[in-house]
Design an enzyme around this catalytic site. Structure first.
Site, PDB file in Angstrom:
ATOM      1  N   ASP A  65       3.133  22.990  21.960  1.00 41.68           N
ATOM      2  CA  ASP A  65       3.855  23.515  23.133  1.00 41.68           C
ATOM      3  C   ASP A  65       4.946  24.487  22.693  1.00 41.68           C
ATOM      4  O   ASP A  65       6.086  24.391  23.126  1.00 41.68           O
ATOM      5  CB  ASP A  65       4.453  22.369  23.959  1.00 41.68           C
ATOM      6  CG  ASP A  65       5.091  22.857  25.261  1.00 41.68           C
ATOM      7  OD1 ASP A  65       4.723  23.958  25.729  1.00 41.68           O
ATOM      8  OD2 ASP A  65       5.974  22.152  25.794  1.00 41.68           O
ATOM      9  N   ASN A 107      14.526  15.505  26.570  1.00 43.06           N
ATOM     10  CA  ASN A 107      13.854  14.770  27.636  1.00 43.06           C
ATOM     11  C   ASN A 107      12.672  14.007  27.071  1.00 43.06           C
ATOM     12  O   ASN A 107      12.298  12.945  27.561  1.00 43.06           O
ATOM     13  CB  ASN A 107      13.384  15.741  28.724  1.00 43.06           C
ATOM     14  CG  ASN A 107      12.256  15.174  29.576  1.00 43.06           C
ATOM     15  OD1 ASN A 107      11.097  15.486  29.331  1.00 43.06           O
ATOM     16  ND2 ASN A 107      12.602  14.328  30.527  1.00 43.06           N
ATOM     17  N   GLN A 173       3.788  14.609  25.099  1.00 47.36           N
ATOM     18  CA  GLN A 173       5.249  14.683  25.077  1.00 47.36           C
ATOM     19  C   GLN A 173       5.827  13.503  25.864  1.00 47.36           C
ATOM     20  O   GLN A 173       6.291  13.660  26.997  1.00 47.36           O
ATOM     21  CB  GLN A 173       5.732  16.011  25.666  1.00 47.36           C
ATOM     22  CG  GLN A 173       5.336  17.220  24.834  1.00 47.36           C
ATOM     23  CD  GLN A 173       5.640  18.525  25.540  1.00 47.36           C
ATOM     24  OE1 GLN A 173       5.668  18.598  26.767  1.00 47.36           O
ATOM     25  NE2 GLN A 173       5.866  19.575  24.781  1.00 47.36           N
ATOM     26  N   ARG A 203      21.575  25.329  25.201  1.00 48.22           N
ATOM     27  CA  ARG A 203      20.845  25.528  26.449  1.00 48.22           C
ATOM     28  C   ARG A 203      20.070  24.230  26.653  1.00 48.22           C
ATOM     29  O   ARG A 203      19.224  23.862  25.829  1.00 48.22           O
ATOM     30  CB  ARG A 203      19.934  26.755  26.342  1.00 48.22           C
ATOM     31  CG  ARG A 203      19.065  26.975  27.594  1.00 48.22           C
ATOM     32  CD  ARG A 203      17.712  26.369  27.361  1.00 48.22           C
ATOM     33  NE  ARG A 203      16.766  26.623  28.441  1.00 48.22           N
ATOM     34  CZ  ARG A 203      15.566  26.092  28.489  1.00 48.22           C
ATOM     35  NH1 ARG A 203      15.137  25.286  27.524  1.00 48.22           N
ATOM     36  NH2 ARG A 203      14.762  26.355  29.483  1.00 48.22           N
ATOM     37  N   ASP A 205      17.411  21.906  28.102  1.00 48.95           N
ATOM     38  CA  ASP A 205      16.078  22.071  28.677  1.00 48.95           C
ATOM     39  C   ASP A 205      15.818  21.041  29.761  1.00 48.95           C
ATOM     40  O   ASP A 205      16.165  19.869  29.615  1.00 48.95           O
ATOM     41  CB  ASP A 205      15.043  21.928  27.551  1.00 48.95           C
ATOM     42  CG  ASP A 205      13.618  22.152  28.022  1.00 48.95           C
ATOM     43  OD1 ASP A 205      13.340  23.257  28.504  1.00 48.95           O
ATOM     44  OD2 ASP A 205      12.803  21.223  27.895  1.00 48.95           O
ATOM     45  N   LEU A 210      15.579  15.418  32.305  1.00 44.70           N
ATOM     46  CA  LEU A 210      16.328  14.737  31.254  1.00 44.70           C
ATOM     47  C   LEU A 210      17.202  13.624  31.832  1.00 44.70           C
ATOM     48  O   LEU A 210      17.341  12.550  31.241  1.00 44.70           O
ATOM     49  CB  LEU A 210      17.195  15.754  30.507  1.00 44.70           C
ATOM     50  CG  LEU A 210      18.114  15.227  29.403  1.00 44.70           C
ATOM     51  CD1 LEU A 210      17.310  14.574  28.294  1.00 44.70           C
ATOM     52  CD2 LEU A 210      18.965  16.353  28.842  1.00 44.70           C
ATOM     53  N   GLU A 248      19.074  24.370  32.419  1.00 46.40           N
ATOM     54  CA  GLU A 248      17.903  24.807  33.170  1.00 46.40           C
ATOM     55  C   GLU A 248      17.721  23.831  34.332  1.00 46.40           C
ATOM     56  O   GLU A 248      17.198  22.731  34.158  1.00 46.40           O
ATOM     57  CB  GLU A 248      16.655  24.808  32.273  1.00 46.40           C
ATOM     58  CG  GLU A 248      15.400  25.264  32.996  1.00 46.40           C
ATOM     59  CD  GLU A 248      14.128  25.005  32.213  1.00 46.40           C
ATOM     60  OE1 GLU A 248      13.162  25.760  32.403  1.00 46.40           O
ATOM     61  OE2 GLU A 248      14.098  24.046  31.418  1.00 46.40           O
ATOM     62  N   HIS A 315      12.000  32.892  29.712  1.00 45.02           N
ATOM     63  CA  HIS A 315      10.966  32.770  28.684  1.00 45.02           C
ATOM     64  C   HIS A 315       9.737  32.018  29.169  1.00 45.02           C
ATOM     65  O   HIS A 315       8.761  31.888  28.430  1.00 45.02           O
ATOM     66  CB  HIS A 315      11.550  32.040  27.472  1.00 45.02           C
ATOM     67  CG  HIS A 315      11.911  30.609  27.775  1.00 45.02           C
ATOM     68  ND1 HIS A 315      12.969  30.274  28.578  1.00 45.02           N
ATOM     69  CD2 HIS A 315      11.343  29.442  27.398  1.00 45.02           C
ATOM     70  CE1 HIS A 315      13.037  28.955  28.683  1.00 45.02           C
ATOM     71  NE2 HIS A 315      12.066  28.428  27.978  1.00 45.02           N
TER      72      HIS A 315
END
Length: 559
Positions: A65, A107, A173, A203, A205, A210, A248, A315
């Protein structure tokens, strides 16, 4: 709770630049970008005017990933370099006036992480409670999966123990159990480790996942995600007083406010304005500024320690999930009519230049808008030269093709044979022969120079990052007129025309001091006096844009 002094808030007027080490610059010629290559390009970023470099994941990974499937939170993927290389990158960036933040991805882990490999051996394993398990077969969660082309449930059955484990993303994951104090301790150790190596923050995620309550087994009321987010903020600021947490958080504005924390802003320092971004694309599709104007009116005011991050392209997929079905279809029809340009039925896998057919008038207007809005601008690598996507690359990775440095072989990204590149470069109109940094840096009329000048103008007006927006009434639906105001009395008007026709734009600023003038900051057209009622008419070209600084009679001239 510690209060951050306003002098620590460097991110309020920073310029962020997101880069993927793997696709930025290959120093050793093996076809894969690396940390030493990133270090080699720090002066390029400094020349562009960047003040903070955000690095996408570079940790050891199982490579399923794009680095977000992490197998070790304390290391560097061997293909990309070493911890020593990373420290040298941070030092070099600092010496050029650039801070570094990194992706914080906890997370989940990869299923190849030692914790999960141990946890799945037995229900009594010490690492079992690092993850979220259930004995009973979960209900149908197919409607909630993040990647519907790959997964059909948030739970995966593990045959060894007969239980199911939670995974909000891919089945490889598994989600961490954030409510577990042992996991919280691991998070603190990870944050402290990287802060000690000189970074300026993270940053964060997938924040809503999370800190989600459904990731906490047992009594859902026993874990307060917002309280824990405040604990993370406190830990980080104890270790580094001016550290930043950029989150995010793609949720509605009301819910985003919760992630900023309470009245003192004791949660995330910054969050991406996903709502404003999505409404901007709807405005572009319609040639009507109304959707974006509505979003700016709805955007909640923040405490002084908090900030919005404005962006044109991130991104990942360009998500349009907060638009209605009809609105999303309008954007699809305008900018991604072919199914291969779309993703998951909710977003686009394209970059702006290709979506706009290479129309630099509209491209320049969009970036002028992004930098003129109160908030902190974030660029994704390649935006400064007008890079496009490569749809030959599958899924979300289509926008993560190698950086185009020159018109030479492999776009100057690598000296390796093309077949060994980590991803292929685009060809045709947006290939490196036509779009590259070297050629544009030698052409002062290029898009690179436009972005550079925009950044420097933004940095000369630091009040933008501290201001609040006010939408001005307009008779022209295509025109967004907003004024940024700062408590000291500083004010700037931004004009942006989403339409294909020029407009004579009336402005009325009745609360400015008599004798004030408007100074055009972008092209030096001179001063424009307001009448005694604060009114003026300004010409705006098709897809035109202007930054008009309100200069009071008691202020010195702008140089």
């Amino acid at each position: 709770m510690r209060k951050i002094e306003t002098g620590d808030l460097w991110w309020k007027n920073a310029v962020f630049y997101c880069a993927d080490v793997e696709t930025f610059y290959d120093w050793n010629g093996d076809g894969c970008g690396d940390i030493r290559g990133m270090t080699e390009r720090i002066e390029y970023l400094a020349d562009l005017g960047i003040t903070c470099l955000w690095l996408m994941p570079f940790y050891p990974t199982s490579r399923r990933d794009d680095g977000y499937d992490i197998t070790d939170f304390f290391g560097v993927e061997t293909r990309l370099g070493t911890l020593g290389d990373f420290v040298e990158l941070v030092r070099t960036a600092r010496s050029n006036g650039i801070r570094v933040i990194i992706d914080f991805v906890m997370n989940h882990t990869s299923d190849a992480h030692p914790w999960f490999k141990s946890a799945r051996r037995s229900v009594d394993d010490p690492y079992r409670d690092y993850y979220v398990w259930t004995d009973t077969e979960p209900p149908d969660t197919s409607a909630d999966v993040v990647f519907p082309d790959q997964e059909d449930s948030l739970w995966e059955h593990d045959p060894k123990t007969g239980q199911w484990y939670l995974h909000h993303f891919y089945k490889h994951q598994p989600d961490l159990n954030i409510a577990n104090p042992a996991v919280q301790e691991e998070i603190s150790r990870t944050l402290g480790f990287w802060l000690q190596l000189g970074i300026s923050g993270f940053r964060v995620d997938a924040v809503p996942f999370l800190f989600a309550r459904d990731g906490a087994p047992g009594d859902p009321g026993a874990f307060d995600p917002y309280e824990y987010l405040g604990d993370v903020r406190n830990f980080v600021t104890r270790r580094l007083g001016d550290a930043v947490l950029l989150g995010e958080v793609n949720v509605e504005y009301e819910d985003q406010k919760s992630f900023f924390g309470g009245p003192d802003g004791d949660g995330l320092n910054m969050q991406f304005d996903f709502i404003g971004m999505q409404r901007m694309y709807l405005s572009l599709a319609r040639g009507d500024a109304g959707p974006l104007a509505d979003a700016l009116r709805e955007r909640p005011a923040l405490d002084i320690t908090s900030q919005w991050a404005t962006f044109v392209r991130n991104h990942d997929e360009l998500t349009l999930d907060k638009l209605s079905d009809a609105e999303r279809q309008e954007v699809f029809d305008a900018f991604g009519p072919d199914s291969e340009m779309q993703l998951y039925g909710r977003g686009l896998r394209r970059r702006l230049p290709a979506m706009l057919g290479g129309d630099e008038r509209r491209m320049r207007m969009v970036y002028s808008l992004a930098f003129s809005l109160p908030g902190t601008p974030v660029l994704f690598y390649g935006e400064e030269i007008g890079m496009a996507e490569n749809l030959d690359i599958a899924g979300r990775l289509s926008v993560r093709s190698p950086m185009q440095w020159t018109a030479g072989a492999n776009g100057g990204f690598s000296t390796a044979p093309a077949r060994r590149l980590t991803r292929p470069l685009p060809a045709g109109l947006y290939g490196p022969e036509r779009v590259n940094a070297a050629d544009q840096r030698h052409d002062h009329q290029s898009f690179w120079w436009f972005i550079r000048d925009l950044i420097y103008t933004y940095r000369q007006q630091p009040e933008i990052g501290w201001s609040t927006p006010e939408i001005l009434d307009q008779p022209h639906a295509a025109v967004l007129a907003h004024v940024c105001r700062e408590p000291s009395g500083w004010a700037m008007v931004g004009l942006h025309n989403f339409g294909a026709e020029g407009r004579l734009v009336p402005l009325e600023l009745p609360d400015v001091a008599p004798g004030s003038v408007l100074v055009d900051l972008l092209d030096g057209r001179g001063e424009f006096p307001l009448d005694d009622r604060g009114r003026i008419e300004m010409q705006l070209d098709a897809y035109g844009y202007r930054w008009l600084r309100v200069l009071r009679p008691d202020e010195p001239p702008i140089i």
